[in-house]
Motif scaffolding. Structure first.
Motif, PDB file in Angstrom:
ATOM      1  N   GLN A  18      -6.350  -6.489  -3.213  1.00 57.82           N
ATOM      2  CA  GLN A  18      -5.674  -7.732  -3.590  1.00 57.82           C
ATOM      3  C   GLN A  18      -4.339  -7.393  -4.264  1.00 57.82           C
ATOM      4  N   GLY A  19      -4.326  -6.309  -5.043  1.00 62.63           N
ATOM      5  CA  GLY A  19      -3.087  -5.842  -5.679  1.00 62.63           C
ATOM      6  C   GLY A  19      -2.045  -5.414  -4.662  1.00 62.63           C
ATOM      7  N   ILE A  20      -2.494  -4.801  -3.577  1.00 68.99           N
ATOM      8  CA  ILE A  20      -1.568  -4.408  -2.511  1.00 68.99           C
ATOM      9  C   ILE A  20      -1.058  -5.650  -1.786  1.00 68.99           C
ATOM     10  N   ALA A  21      -1.981  -6.545  -1.400  1.00 73.35           N
ATOM     11  CA  ALA A  21      -1.601  -7.756  -0.665  1.00 73.35           C
ATOM     12  C   ALA A  21      -0.638  -8.628  -1.466  1.00 73.35           C
ATOM     13  N   GLY A  22      -0.701  -8.560  -2.773  1.00 73.25           N
ATOM     14  CA  GLY A  22       0.187  -9.347  -3.621  1.00 73.25           C
ATOM     15  C   GLY A  22       1.419  -8.595  -4.098  1.00 73.25           C
ATOM     16  N   LYS A  79      -4.888  -0.749 -11.329  1.00 75.24           N
ATOM     17  CA  LYS A  79      -3.721  -1.559 -10.998  1.00 75.24           C
ATOM     18  C   LYS A  79      -2.821  -0.768 -10.056  1.00 75.24           C
ATOM     19  N   VAL A  80      -2.462  -1.367  -8.926  1.00 80.37           N
ATOM     20  CA  VAL A  80      -1.562  -0.724  -7.964  1.00 80.37           C
ATOM     21  C   VAL A  80      -0.178  -0.695  -8.596  1.00 80.37           C
ATOM     22  N   SER A  81       0.325   0.514  -8.842  1.00 79.96           N
ATOM     23  CA  SER A  81       1.611   0.644  -9.529  1.00 79.96           C
ATOM     24  C   SER A  81       2.768   0.891  -8.573  1.00 79.96           C
ATOM     25  N   ASN A  82       2.488   1.438  -7.384  1.00 81.13           N
ATOM     26  CA  ASN A  82       3.570   1.784  -6.472  1.00 81.13           C
ATOM     27  C   ASN A  82       3.029   1.862  -5.047  1.00 81.13           C
ATOM     28  N   ILE A  83       3.838   1.431  -4.116  1.00 80.35           N
ATOM     29  CA  ILE A  83       3.544   1.652  -2.700  1.00 80.35           C
ATOM     30  C   ILE A  83       4.570   2.666  -2.230  1.00 80.35           C
ATOM     31  N   SER A  84       4.099   3.873  -1.940  1.00 78.98           N
ATOM     32  CA  SER A  84       5.035   4.947  -1.594  1.00 78.98           C
ATOM     33  C   SER A  84       5.320   5.013  -0.101  1.00 78.98           C
ATOM     34  N   SER A  85       4.438   4.432   0.710  1.00 82.34           N
ATOM     35  CA  SER A  85       4.663   4.440   2.149  1.00 82.34           C
ATOM     36  C   SER A  85       3.972   3.227   2.760  1.00 82.34           C
ATOM     37  N   TYR A 144       0.296  -3.702  16.173  1.00 83.92           N
ATOM     38  CA  TYR A 144       0.714  -5.078  15.959  1.00 83.92           C
ATOM     39  C   TYR A 144      -0.063  -5.661  14.776  1.00 83.92           C
ATOM     40  N   CYS A 145       0.652  -6.013  13.723  1.00 82.34           N
ATOM     41  CA  CYS A 145       0.074  -6.607  12.506  1.00 82.34           C
ATOM     42  C   CYS A 145      -0.868  -5.674  11.756  1.00 82.34           C
ATOM     43  N   VAL A 146      -0.762  -4.366  11.976  1.00 79.90           N
ATOM     44  CA  VAL A 146      -1.586  -3.381  11.270  1.00 79.90           C
ATOM     45  C   VAL A 146      -0.669  -2.415  10.529  1.00 79.90           C
ATOM     46  N   TRP A 147      -0.932  -2.259   9.224  1.00 80.60           N
ATOM     47  CA  TRP A 147      -0.127  -1.376   8.387  1.00 80.60           C
ATOM     48  C   TRP A 147      -1.008  -0.354   7.698  1.00 80.60           C
ATOM     49  N   HIS A 148      -0.495   0.867   7.645  1.00 75.98           N
ATOM     50  CA  HIS A 148      -1.112   1.945   6.870  1.00 75.98           C
ATOM     51  C   HIS A 148      -0.326   2.012   5.560  1.00 75.98           C
ATOM     52  N   VAL A 149      -1.043   1.884   4.452  1.00 73.27           N
ATOM     53  CA  VAL A 149      -0.409   1.806   3.142  1.00 73.27           C
ATOM     54  C   VAL A 149      -0.828   3.016   2.311  1.00 73.27           C
ATOM     55  N   GLU A 175       4.966  -7.122  -4.347  1.00 75.61           N
ATOM     56  CA  GLU A 175       6.245  -7.669  -3.874  1.00 75.61           C
ATOM     57  C   GLU A 175       6.833  -6.874  -2.710  1.00 75.61           C
ATOM     58  N   TYR A 176       6.834  -5.547  -2.811  1.00 75.30           N
ATOM     59  CA  TYR A 176       7.376  -4.700  -1.752  1.00 75.30           C
ATOM     60  C   TYR A 176       6.583  -4.882  -0.451  1.00 75.30           C
ATOM     61  N   PHE A 177       5.265  -4.857  -0.560  1.00 74.77           N
ATOM     62  CA  PHE A 177       4.392  -5.022   0.603  1.00 74.77           C
ATOM     63  C   PHE A 177       4.659  -6.366   1.286  1.00 74.77           C
ATOM     64  N   ARG A 178       4.693  -7.432   0.508  1.00 72.72           N
ATOM     65  CA  ARG A 178       4.889  -8.773   1.049  1.00 72.72           C
ATOM     66  C   ARG A 178       6.259  -8.911   1.712  1.00 72.72           C
ATOM     67  N   ALA A 179       7.280  -8.341   1.101  1.00 75.00           N
ATOM     68  CA  ALA A 179       8.629  -8.439   1.660  1.00 75.00           C
ATOM     69  C   ALA A 179       8.721  -7.701   2.993  1.00 75.00           C
ATOM     70  N   ARG A 180       8.177  -6.487   3.051  1.00 79.60           N
ATOM     71  CA  ARG A 180       8.238  -5.695   4.285  1.00 79.60           C
ATOM     72  C   ARG A 180       7.446  -6.343   5.419  1.00 79.60           C
ATOM     73  N   VAL A 181       6.247  -6.820   5.100  1.00 78.45           N
ATOM     74  CA  VAL A 181       5.407  -7.449   6.122  1.00 78.45           C
ATOM     75  C   VAL A 181       6.079  -8.722   6.626  1.00 78.45           C
ATOM     76  N   SER A 182       6.593  -9.506   5.715  1.00 82.33           N
ATOM     77  CA  SER A 182       7.278 -10.750   6.076  1.00 82.33           C
ATOM     78  C   SER A 182       8.467 -10.459   6.990  1.00 82.33           C
ATOM     79  N   GLU A 183       9.212  -9.417   6.667  1.00 86.13           N
ATOM     80  CA  GLU A 183      10.370  -9.016   7.475  1.00 86.13           C
ATOM     81  C   GLU A 183       9.937  -8.546   8.865  1.00 86.13           C
ATOM     82  N   GLU A 184       8.909  -7.731   8.926  1.00 91.10           N
ATOM     83  CA  GLU A 184       8.466  -7.190  10.214  1.00 91.10           C
ATOM     84  C   GLU A 184       7.843  -8.256  11.103  1.00 91.10           C
ATOM     85  N   LEU A 185       7.141  -9.210  10.500  1.00 93.06           N
ATOM     86  CA  LEU A 185       6.531 -10.284  11.286  1.00 93.06           C
ATOM     87  C   LEU A 185       7.489 -11.440  11.531  1.00 93.06           C
TER      88      LEU A 185
END
Length: 142
Positions: A85-89, A3-9, A15-20, A91-101
């Motif tokens: 799928q845990g990363i794509a879902g 289970k993905v517990s934290n996205i630290s970076s 363009y539309c590419v993220w390193h997680v 909350e932090y990841f989705r909010a940041r990507v949504s903001e950047e796009l």
């Protein structure tokens, strides 16, 4: 398990590419992966590897799952879809990507697996072209 517990970076590298960089199960070792968001198809492009984050390995952290200090964690990679799928879902990841796009609607969580670098680069190039067309159309409509 896995289970993905934290996205630290989360860094946009193209363009539309993220390193997680992320943690699994609150363990100290960090893992890393890349995501490409295809705007037209509304899908994420990922590969099937889960890699150990090099800086985290250099700090002396070891992988609970494989016990190795190699780049890829083949134990976690076996369940890469669940992890990504845990990363794509996440909350932090989705909010940041949504903001950047600058997309107000929900970002899709569907994954498309592409392991060949040449295919990944072709998709990224086509996505960049499509994104440029969209931006031109938006400016013309203003």
């Amino acid at each position: 398990m896995f289970k993905v517990s934290n996205i630290s970076s989360l860094k946009q590298v193209d363009y539309c590419v993220w390193h997680v960089v992320f943690n699994i199960e609150n363990l100290p070792l960090e893992y890393a992966t890349d995501f490409l968001y295809l705007i037209k198809e509304q899908k994420w492009v990922v590969n099937s590897l889960i890699t150990h984050e090099l800086t985290s390995l250099m700090k002396g952290h070891t992988c609970k799952y494989c016990g190795e200090t190699k780049i890829a964690c083949f134990v976690a990679s076996h369940d890469f879809k669940m992890i990504k799928q845990g990363i794509a879902g996440h909350e932090y990841f989705r909010a940041r990507v949504s903001e950047e796009l600058q997309i107000d609607k929900n970002i899709a969580t569907e994954l498309m697996v592409v392991n060949k670098k040449s295919e990944w680069e072709k998709l990224a190039s086509e996505n960049r072209f499509y994104g440029n067309l969209q931006r031109i159309k938006e400016r013309q409509n203003e």
